[in-house]
Design a protein around this motif. Structure first.
Motif, PDB file in Angstrom:
ATOM      1  N   TYR A  47       9.443 -13.879  14.777  1.00  0.00           N
ATOM      2  CA  TYR A  47       8.245 -14.449  14.173  1.00  0.00           C
ATOM      3  C   TYR A  47       7.186 -13.397  13.855  1.00  0.00           C
ATOM      4  O   TYR A  47       6.516 -13.474  12.817  1.00  0.00           O
ATOM      5  N   GLU A  48       7.014 -12.435  14.716  1.00  0.00           N
ATOM      6  CA  GLU A  48       6.017 -11.398  14.433  1.00  0.00           C
ATOM      7  C   GLU A  48       6.458 -10.537  13.261  1.00  0.00           C
ATOM      8  O   GLU A  48       5.637 -10.164  12.410  1.00  0.00           O
ATOM      9  N   SER A  49       7.735 -10.232  13.173  1.00  0.00           N
ATOM     10  CA  SER A  49       8.233  -9.476  12.024  1.00  0.00           C
ATOM     11  C   SER A  49       8.040 -10.263  10.733  1.00  0.00           C
ATOM     12  O   SER A  49       7.669  -9.697   9.697  1.00  0.00           O
ATOM     13  N   ALA A  50       8.283 -11.567  10.790  1.00  0.00           N
ATOM     14  CA  ALA A  50       8.064 -12.408   9.611  1.00  0.00           C
ATOM     15  C   ALA A  50       6.601 -12.367   9.203  1.00  0.00           C
ATOM     16  O   ALA A  50       6.273 -12.247   8.010  1.00  0.00           O
ATOM     17  N   TRP A  51       5.705 -12.431  10.189  1.00  0.00           N
ATOM     18  CA  TRP A  51       4.277 -12.411   9.868  1.00  0.00           C
ATOM     19  C   TRP A  51       3.859 -11.075   9.252  1.00  0.00           C
ATOM     20  O   TRP A  51       3.074 -11.049   8.300  1.00  0.00           O
ATOM     21  N   LYS A  52       4.373  -9.984   9.785  1.00  0.00           N
ATOM     22  CA  LYS A  52       4.011  -8.669   9.244  1.00  0.00           C
ATOM     23  C   LYS A  52       4.449  -8.531   7.790  1.00  0.00           C
ATOM     24  O   LYS A  52       3.726  -7.953   6.968  1.00  0.00           O
ATOM     25  N   LEU A  53       5.606  -9.050   7.478  1.00  0.00           N
ATOM     26  CA  LEU A  53       6.074  -9.001   6.097  1.00  0.00           C
ATOM     27  C   LEU A  53       5.192  -9.851   5.194  1.00  0.00           C
ATOM     28  O   LEU A  53       4.797  -9.423   4.100  1.00  0.00           O
ATOM     29  N   LEU A  54       4.835 -11.034   5.640  1.00  0.00           N
ATOM     30  CA  LEU A  54       3.947 -11.891   4.863  1.00  0.00           C
ATOM     31  C   LEU A  54       2.572 -11.243   4.680  1.00  0.00           C
ATOM     32  O   LEU A  54       1.982 -11.312   3.592  1.00  0.00           O
ATOM     33  N   LYS A  55       2.087 -10.626   5.724  1.00  0.00           N
ATOM     34  CA  LYS A  55       0.781  -9.971   5.642  1.00  0.00           C
ATOM     35  C   LYS A  55       0.798  -8.855   4.613  1.00  0.00           C
ATOM     36  O   LYS A  55      -0.160  -8.683   3.838  1.00  0.00           O
ATOM     37  N   PHE A  56       1.880  -8.083   4.574  1.00  0.00           N
ATOM     38  CA  PHE A  56       1.974  -7.014   3.595  1.00  0.00           C
ATOM     39  C   PHE A  56       2.045  -7.570   2.177  1.00  0.00           C
ATOM     40  O   PHE A  56       1.437  -7.032   1.247  1.00  0.00           O
ATOM     41  N   LEU A  57       2.771  -8.661   1.988  1.00  0.00           N
ATOM     42  CA  LEU A  57       2.937  -9.237   0.656  1.00  0.00           C
ATOM     43  C   LEU A  57       1.608  -9.692   0.058  1.00  0.00           C
ATOM     44  O   LEU A  57       1.420  -9.628  -1.160  1.00  0.00           O
ATOM     45  N   ASP A  58       0.698 -10.172   0.895  1.00  0.00           N
ATOM     46  CA  ASP A  58      -0.563 -10.714   0.375  1.00  0.00           C
ATOM     47  C   ASP A  58      -1.627 -10.610   1.452  1.00  0.00           C
ATOM     48  O   ASP A  58      -1.926 -11.581   2.147  1.00  0.00           O
ATOM     49  N   GLN A  59      -2.229  -9.433   1.570  1.00  0.00           N
ATOM     50  CA  GLN A  59      -3.205  -9.220   2.627  1.00  0.00           C
ATOM     51  C   GLN A  59      -4.481 -10.018   2.423  1.00  0.00           C
ATOM     52  O   GLN A  59      -5.164 -10.378   3.378  1.00  0.00           O
ATOM     53  N   MET A  60      -4.827 -10.313   1.174  1.00  0.00           N
ATOM     54  CA  MET A  60      -6.092 -10.983   0.878  1.00  0.00           C
ATOM     55  C   MET A  60      -5.943 -12.497   0.741  1.00  0.00           C
ATOM     56  O   MET A  60      -6.911 -13.191   0.435  1.00  0.00           O
ATOM     57  N   ASN A  61      -4.752 -13.016   0.944  1.00  0.00           N
ATOM     58  CA  ASN A  61      -4.504 -14.467   0.888  1.00  0.00           C
ATOM     59  C   ASN A  61      -4.888 -15.080  -0.452  1.00  0.00           C
ATOM     60  O   ASN A  61      -5.540 -16.131  -0.527  1.00  0.00           O
ATOM     61  N   THR A  62      -4.471 -14.425  -1.526  1.00  0.00           N
ATOM     62  CA  THR A  62      -4.774 -14.910  -2.870  1.00  0.00           C
ATOM     63  C   THR A  62      -3.572 -15.536  -3.564  1.00  0.00           C
ATOM     64  O   THR A  62      -3.726 -16.120  -4.630  1.00  0.00           O
ATOM     65  N   ASP A  63      -2.388 -15.410  -2.990  1.00  0.00           N
ATOM     66  CA  ASP A  63      -1.169 -15.929  -3.599  1.00  0.00           C
ATOM     67  C   ASP A  63      -0.777 -17.228  -2.899  1.00  0.00           C
ATOM     68  O   ASP A  63      -0.474 -17.225  -1.706  1.00  0.00           O
ATOM     69  N   PRO A  64      -0.769 -18.363  -3.612  1.00  0.00           N
ATOM     70  CA  PRO A  64      -0.465 -19.638  -2.956  1.00  0.00           C
ATOM     71  C   PRO A  64       0.895 -19.663  -2.258  1.00  0.00           C
ATOM     72  O   PRO A  64       1.010 -20.198  -1.150  1.00  0.00           O
TER      73      PRO A  64
END
Length: 271
Positions: A47-64
């Motif tokens: 789960y933490e690895s999944a979160w890190k990947l998601l965080k890298f993909l969109d750090q500013m939370n602009t992609d729905p």
């Protein structure tokens, strides 16, 4: 930390060429690949690895699309949270714990910021026709009620009303599954709106016939509505379907209450 995430993403997506190209089609394909990888990491309980990947993909939370994936991971798989605004995650071994045991792991020192409600509401202003965001907001408010860990200024009734509002909007536009229909029915049930709870509970069972919790709650609702035969049928089904003794006992107790009420009603008619 950012260097680590960059290296992680590079390793995860190495087989896929063209990640750095700027065409919309290539970017969309790269994102789809990355989100598939996130799903795989979740299946592996990393789960933490999944979160890190998601965080890298969109750090500013602009992609729905990424924000929706973040919401699902955050609400389902956190080990600890600060008012559903900051979260802890861990990578687990496949057989370490059941999903229901994640909250028992205790506090971790690392926290990841993701204010779920604020992120989703901001995106909803930009993408008003993306009803997946309503579904996610319904999930958020249902989680608020279940964990009692956020939105302290809202009464429980207000939380249920917001849950209903967002799930109804999502369902009206084809965004729902057996869990969201169950949560909608449960919200109506807890507000005492028993008739309104029937249709979503029935829809939940229609989508997942062997979902025991929906059968149990329907049994309770039909008991409240004095439709005893239907209540008994759903209670019996819940007893059959629950895999663990504790829940079976709860369902069996409700079944006994229903049968007792049926006897009382029959006796009253014969007097």
């Amino acid at each position: 930390m950012r260097l680590f995430v960059l290296l992680l993403l590079s390793c995860l997506l190495a087989p896929y060429e063209g990640l750095g190209q700027t065409t919309a089609a290539t970017e969309a394909a790269a994102q789809a690949t990355a989100l598939q990888r996130v799903n795989q990491l979740v299946l592996e309980r990393r789960y933490e690895s999944a979160w890190k990947l998601l965080k890298f993909l969109d750090q500013m939370n602009t992609d729905p699309a990424v924000a929706l994936q973040k919401t699902e991971v955050a609400l389902r798989y956190y080990t600890a949270t600060d008012e559903l605004k900051r979260f802890n995650f861990r990578d687990l071994k496949l057989l370490d714990l059941s999903p229901d045991s994640l909250r028992q792991l205790g506090q971790d020192s690392v926290r990841y910021s993701f204010p779920v409600r604020r992120v989703l509401e901001k995106l909803q202003q930009q993408y008003p026709d993306n009803y997946k965001l309503d579904r996610a907001l319904g999930d958020y408010y249902f989680t608020v009620q279940q964990c009692d860990c956020a939105e302290p200024e809202l009464s429980e009734d207000e939380v249920f009303q917001r849950t209903i509002k967002h799930y109804q909007q999502a369902h009206d536009h084809g965004q729902g599954d057996y869990l969201s229909y169950f949560a909608l029915g449960y919200s109506y049930q807890r507000l005492g709106q028993f008739k309104e709870s029937l249709a979503p509970f029935e829809r939940s069972i229609q989508l997942r016939k062997n979902y025991p919790t929906a059968h149990l709650n329907l049994a309770f609702v039909y008991l409240e509505l004095k439709e005893f035969d239907k209540a008994r049928n759903h209670a019996r089904r819940a007893v059959e379907l629950f895999p663990d003794d504790a829940h079976k006992e709860d369902a069996a107790f409700l079944l006994s209450q229903i049968e007792e009420r049926m006897k009382t009603a029959t006796a009253a008619k014969t007097q």
